[in-house]
Design an enzyme around this catalytic site. Structure first.
Site, short mmCIF file in Angstrom:
data_model
loop_
_atom_site.label_atom_id
_atom_site.label_comp_id
_atom_site.label_asym_id
_atom_site.label_seq_id
_atom_site.Cartn_x
_atom_site.Cartn_y
_atom_site.Cartn_z
N HIS A 144 0.37 -12.14 -3.71
CA HIS A 144 -1.21 -12.00 -3.97
C HIS A 144 -1.30 -11.66 -5.40
CE1 HIS A 144 0.46 -7.70 -2.92
NE2 HIS A 144 0.35 -7.79 -4.03
N HIS A 148 -3.21 -1.30 -4.85
CA HIS A 148 -2.99 -1.08 -6.47
C HIS A 148 -3.76 -0.08 -7.07
CE1 HIS A 148 -1.20 -4.78 -4.89
NE2 HIS A 148 -0.53 -4.80 -5.83
N HIS A 202 9.57 -9.74 -8.36
CA HIS A 202 9.02 -9.52 -9.62
C HIS A 202 8.92 -8.01 -9.91
CE1 HIS A 202 5.64 -8.47 -6.89
NE2 HIS A 202 4.83 -7.99 -7.93
N GLU A 215 7.37 -5.06 -2.48
CA GLU A 215 6.34 -5.45 -1.73
C GLU A 215 6.49 -6.42 -0.29
OE1 GLU A 215 2.73 -5.73 -5.04
OE2 GLU A 215 3.61 -7.48 -4.71
#
Lengths: 122, 279
Positions: B12, B59, B193, B240
């Protein structure tokens, strides 16, 4: 707190845990306020006054003044919130990555691309 | 009885929204990622969901550190995006399914999970981008949603084992829902990431492959790593993958891989897309 026996430190990595969340609260609160465009403008108009309003610690204030991302993280900043501050400075996540790793932005982008070179698609 | 029609997983990364906005899907940088959605569009047309249960992470739009739930279930009639700090165009609103949300909440609590319940919940790019990818160019989303947020911001995070068990409880809720809905389960984010620190830019195709290879047939394999180990293997934001693990639990006991795409890099992220059918 992490147990260093069980969880040895990960190089170049700061886990945003309770200690960091306590230490970084003021800085992260300021960054969270940047979800509002009026607050972003207020920061741009008078950065020192805006930082004072959120009672940043001296280390946080210095890191913000220096655009020192690693310094912000050391002072408890969380990257999800710092990304909103970076946006005010016109920095995207490649720019932020370059700043943190001592690379130029071009070098950092190449570093990302190089990690995909060995992949077969599918 | 509600039918769980399958599970859809995708990264995303906020930059994906920018690429969609600019129409960059077929440019050399983006094409390898967006080409992975042709099959997603076909599959969605085949399985025809009308409800989506979406595991994602906030977030810093809806939740701040003043009050940060480990698991939060949306129970609103509608959900809106808002300015995430960058002044970007807002994403379309979503219709909620409060009755199903409360059934999920009741089942979770009966199963001894303790989620926060949110009758108001802003949703950010973690929820909107997978929808923009799945249903491009629609005026309104064809599904109602039950959004479930997992804390991936502030440690301690829930373990992968806990996330999978939580997802399995959501499965029990969906399997016991008396309505005739066709439910797709969605897991968003990842894969490997790291945005922060001197290790920024870290990705790990080997660990991502391990996750993709085991998610359908042996999701418990992903729970053998501690959160600390997942950060080491996958990066600070690679955690995530918890959303994927919980979504896999919600799909049901057995699954079959229909489609996968994996591409490095999208922005700073190893981007992946996966479809699973229930078996």
């Amino acid at each position: 707190m992490a147990d260093p026996e069980r969880d040895p430190p990960i190089p170049g990595t700061t886990l945003f845990d309770g200690d960091a969340a306590v230490k970084g609260y003021a800085l992260n609160a300021m960054c969270y306020s940047f979800n509002d465009t009026a607050n972003r403008q207020a920061f741009v108009d008078d950065e020192a006054a805006y930082c004072a309003k959120f009672a940043l610690t001296p280390a946080q204030r210095q890191a913000v003044a220096d655009r020192d991302v690693l310094g912000m993280i050391a002072a408890g900043g969380n990257i999800y919130y710092l990304a909103k501050l970076a946006g005010i400075f016109g920095l995207n996540v490649q720019d932020v990555g370059a700043l943190q790793t001592g690379r130029t932005v071009a070098e950092f982008k190449q570093f990302l691309l190089d990690q995909g070179k060995e992949l077969a698609h599918g | 009885m509600a039918e769980i029609v399958g599970a859809y997983f995708t990264s995303h990364v906020p930059a994906i929204g920018g690429a969609i906005h600019r129409g960059d899907q077929q440019t050399p940088y983006w094409k390898p990622f967006f080409d992975g959605f042709v099959r997603v569009h076909e599959w969605l047309a085949e399985v025809k969901p009308d409800v989506a249960v979406v595991f994602n992470n906030d977030h810093g739009l809806n939740f701040f550190l003043d009050c940060l739930p480990t698991f939060a279930v949306g129970a609103a009639a509608e959900y809106h995006n808002a300015d995430e700090g960058w002044g970007l165009p807002l994403y379309k609103p979503f219709a909620g399914h409060p009755d199903l949300s409360w059934h999920v909440i009741e089942t979770l609590v009966a199963d001894e999970f303790d989620p926060a319940t949110c009758q108001k919940m802003l949703v950010d790019h973690a929820l909107s981008i997978p929808f923009e990818l799945a249903w491009p160019e629609v005026d309104a989303w064809p599904v109602k949603i039950v959004p479930i947020a997992i804390n991936t911001v502030q440690h301690p995070l829930p373990s992968a084992k806990r996330a999978l068990a939580f997802g399995r409880s959501v499965h029990r809720a969906l399997a016991s829902w008396p309505g005739a809905e066709r439910v797709v389960v969605i897991g968003t984010g990842g894969l490997s990431h790291q945005l922060d620190g001197a290790r920024a830019g870290f990705m790990n195709p080997e660990y991502d492959r391990f996750c993709l290879d085991h998610l359908a047939n042996d999701p418990d394999a992903l729970t053998h790593h501690s959160i600390h180990e997942i950060v080491r293997l996958s990066g600070t934001q690679g955690v995530e993958v918890l959303n994927w693990i919980a979504a896999r639990g919600a799909l049901g006991p057995t699954a079959r891989e229909v489609h996968r795409n994996y591409h490095i890099p999208i922005s700073n992220t190893a981007a992946a897309t996966l479809l699973l059918d229930p078996v």
